[in-house]
Design a protein around this motif. Structure first.
Motif, mmCIF file in Angstrom:
data_model
loop_
_atom_site.group_PDB
_atom_site.id
_atom_site.type_symbol
_atom_site.label_atom_id
_atom_site.label_comp_id
_atom_site.label_asym_id
_atom_site.label_seq_id
_atom_site.Cartn_x
_atom_site.Cartn_y
_atom_site.Cartn_z
ATOM 1 N N TRP A 91 -4.068 5.088 3.532
ATOM 2 C CA TRP A 91 -4.129 5.095 2.065
ATOM 3 C C TRP A 91 -5.546 4.665 1.747
ATOM 4 O O TRP A 91 -6.332 4.418 2.652
ATOM 5 C CB TRP A 91 -3.091 4.094 1.522
ATOM 6 C CG TRP A 91 -3.071 2.906 2.394
ATOM 7 C CD1 TRP A 91 -3.897 1.807 2.335
ATOM 8 C CD2 TRP A 91 -2.254 2.713 3.561
ATOM 9 N NE1 TRP A 91 -3.625 0.955 3.382
ATOM 10 C CE2 TRP A 91 -2.623 1.481 4.131
ATOM 11 C CE3 TRP A 91 -1.232 3.458 4.177
ATOM 12 C CZ2 TRP A 91 -2.012 0.987 5.293
ATOM 13 C CZ3 TRP A 91 -0.645 2.956 5.320
ATOM 14 C CH2 TRP A 91 -1.036 1.735 5.860
ATOM 15 N N ASN A 92 -5.860 4.539 0.453
ATOM 16 C CA ASN A 92 -7.219 4.164 0.093
ATOM 17 C C ASN A 92 -7.338 2.627 0.030
ATOM 18 O O ASN A 92 -6.792 1.999 -0.878
ATOM 19 C CB ASN A 92 -7.561 4.796 -1.267
ATOM 20 C CG ASN A 92 -8.999 4.567 -1.647
ATOM 21 O OD1 ASN A 92 -9.600 3.571 -1.263
ATOM 22 N ND2 ASN A 92 -9.558 5.480 -2.421
ATOM 23 N N GLN A 108 0.824 -1.219 0.000
ATOM 24 C CA GLN A 108 0.000 0.000 0.000
ATOM 25 C C GLN A 108 0.856 1.267 0.000
ATOM 26 O O GLN A 108 0.446 2.286 -0.539
ATOM 27 C CB GLN A 108 -0.967 0.009 1.185
ATOM 28 C CG GLN A 108 -0.344 -0.158 2.559
ATOM 29 C CD GLN A 108 -0.214 -1.598 2.947
ATOM 30 O OE1 GLN A 108 0.538 -2.327 2.329
ATOM 31 N NE2 GLN A 108 -0.921 -2.031 3.979
ATOM 32 N N ALA A 109 2.009 1.232 0.658
ATOM 33 C CA ALA A 109 2.870 2.418 0.780
ATOM 34 C C ALA A 109 4.235 1.970 1.299
ATOM 35 O O ALA A 109 4.366 0.864 1.832
ATOM 36 C CB ALA A 109 2.247 3.420 1.749
ATOM 37 N N ASP A 137 1.557 6.837 -1.727
ATOM 38 C CA ASP A 137 2.022 7.417 -0.465
ATOM 39 C C ASP A 137 0.918 7.398 0.574
ATOM 40 O O ASP A 137 -0.252 7.500 0.232
ATOM 41 C CB ASP A 137 2.424 8.878 -0.688
ATOM 42 C CG ASP A 137 3.745 8.990 -1.401
ATOM 43 O OD1 ASP A 137 4.615 8.130 -1.167
ATOM 44 O OD2 ASP A 137 3.894 9.938 -2.197
ATOM 45 N N PRO A 138 1.302 7.315 1.863
ATOM 46 C CA PRO A 138 0.262 7.475 2.884
ATOM 47 C C PRO A 138 -0.288 8.894 2.840
ATOM 48 O O PRO A 138 0.403 9.835 2.444
ATOM 49 C CB PRO A 138 0.990 7.189 4.192
ATOM 50 C CG PRO A 138 2.438 7.263 3.892
ATOM 51 C CD PRO A 138 2.620 7.084 2.415
ATOM 52 N N PHE A 139 -1.528 9.049 3.248
ATOM 53 C CA PHE A 139 -2.236 10.326 3.151
ATOM 54 C C PHE A 139 -2.567 10.805 4.561
ATOM 55 O O PHE A 139 -2.908 10.004 5.431
ATOM 56 C CB PHE A 139 -3.520 10.083 2.347
ATOM 57 C CG PHE A 139 -4.228 11.329 1.922
ATOM 58 C CD1 PHE A 139 -3.763 12.070 0.847
ATOM 59 C CD2 PHE A 139 -5.371 11.754 2.591
ATOM 60 C CE1 PHE A 139 -4.422 13.229 0.453
ATOM 61 C CE2 PHE A 139 -6.038 12.910 2.203
ATOM 62 C CZ PHE A 139 -5.565 13.646 1.131
#
Ligand code: RAM
Length: 340
Positions: free
Chosen positions: A272-273, A135-136, A324-326
């Protein structure tokens, strides 16, 4: 003789039509490609959102998506699920692993039966997988949570981590990076007093938070790198009226955390999504099942609305990275709380 020749030709023609049918998203018996996503355990909305994305991608390219999750977040329970999927003769298995090594024998068994196996979100070791859908960047995920907590508590005080299970490979990797970040002298006044495990179960995460508060009365913050843990910890802090005294941050779903972000229990958090994590793995599952990719560095796949994605190195193994993480805070949480 002439008759025999034309019969042979007719058979050849029929065969080529059958083979032709099997070239896209269909198995050799003419059915759709069946691909499965195995999550850590039931009752976690993060896993459900992942499945929404997985299904979306798989159906987009004409395959059939299967979602499985055991009741308990253990390797043993996942092994049982994998055995069932082997018996069902699925074409690919994506696993969100409850253990880095323990799934190896059953995943290898699946591999030997021609099933394409890979991990997503929480990795298995490189010998057990063709590729990992990440995910990231784990280093970034770990380090930003320490940077955040330090800013929130003014660089001073006791902190604790409330994780998922003690064997979860994604959380364990992020925690390693948190510990590395803490080695920087700028964090010399921050003390990590305990890593607790709520097992991604709501009740256990609540009782572990309560135990942390009791054992460490000077605790300044809890980092929960799990969506289940951060929501449980935030609820405890709010119920006890401790907002502002004990800060919560980590990785959370906007839908579960909006209330706590807005009232300051958690000033901000990251994620993340999860729909996109599932969506990307749906495309990877079909690409592997169709042998369009094999999981080797440099291979590219078309990941639908996410565009082209590339297989890159990941230590001993390979991975495909989402992004990237959000950061979620008071300013943007309302935009996301109804999405995931
Ligand atoms: C939980 C699960 C999942 C993790 C998120 C952040 O829902 O442990 O594996 O990626 O939190």
């Amino acid at each position: 003789m002439k008759k025999l020749f034309s019969l042979g030709l007719a058979i050849l023609l029929v065969l080529s039509v059958v083979v032709g049918c099997s070239s896209t998203n269909e198995t050799s018996d003419g059915g759709k490609k069946k691909v499965a996503l195995v999550f850590k355990n039931t009752g976690n909305p993060y896993g459900e959102r992942m499945m929404d994305g997985f299904k979306e991608a798989v159906e987009e390219v004409g395959g059939e998506a299967i979602y499985k999750a055991p009741d308990q977040p253990t390797a043993e329970a996942q092994i049982q699920v994998i055995e069932e999927l082997i018996a069902q003769r699925v074409d690919a298995i994506a696993v969100v692993a409850n253990d880095y090594d323990a799934l190896q024998p059953s995943l290898n068994k699946a591999k030997n039966r021609g099933i394409k196996v890979f991990s997503v979100d929480s990795a298995v070791n490189p010998e057990s997988r063709l590729v990992h859908v990440n995910q990231a960047d784990p280093e970034r995920v770990g380090r930003i949570q320490i940077e955040a907590v330090s800013e929130m508590i003014g660089g001073k005080g006791e902190i604790a981590i409330l994780s998922a299970t003690s064997q979860a490979s994604n959380q364990n990797l992020w925690i390693e990076w948190m510990k590395k970040e803490l080695e920087d002298p700028k964090y010399k006044d921050i003390e990590l007093v305990k890593i607790a495990y709520g097992d991604d179960l709501r009740d256990k995460s609540v009782s572990e938070t309560e135990a942390l508060l009791k054992t460490y009365p000077n605790l300044k913050a809890i980092i929960a790198p799990t969506t289940v843990g951060i929501a449980a910890a935030s609820k405890v802090i709010q119920d006890k009226g401790l907002q502002g005294k004990v800060i919560v941050t980590g990785l959370g779903l906007p839908s579960e955390m909006a209330e706590y972000i807005k009232n300051g229990v958690s000033p901000w958090m990251y994620l993340w999504n999860p729909i996109d994590v599932g969506y990307l793995s749906g495309h990877v599952a079909i690409a592997l099942a169709e042998e369009k990719i094999t999981g080797k560095v440099g291979e590219k796949l078309n990941a639908g609305r996410l565009g082209e994605k590339e297989v890159v190195e990941d230590g001993e193994g390979t991975q495909i990275m989402l992004g990237d993480p959000f950061k979620f805070d008071k300013e943007n949480i309302d935009e996301w709380k109804d999405v995931y």
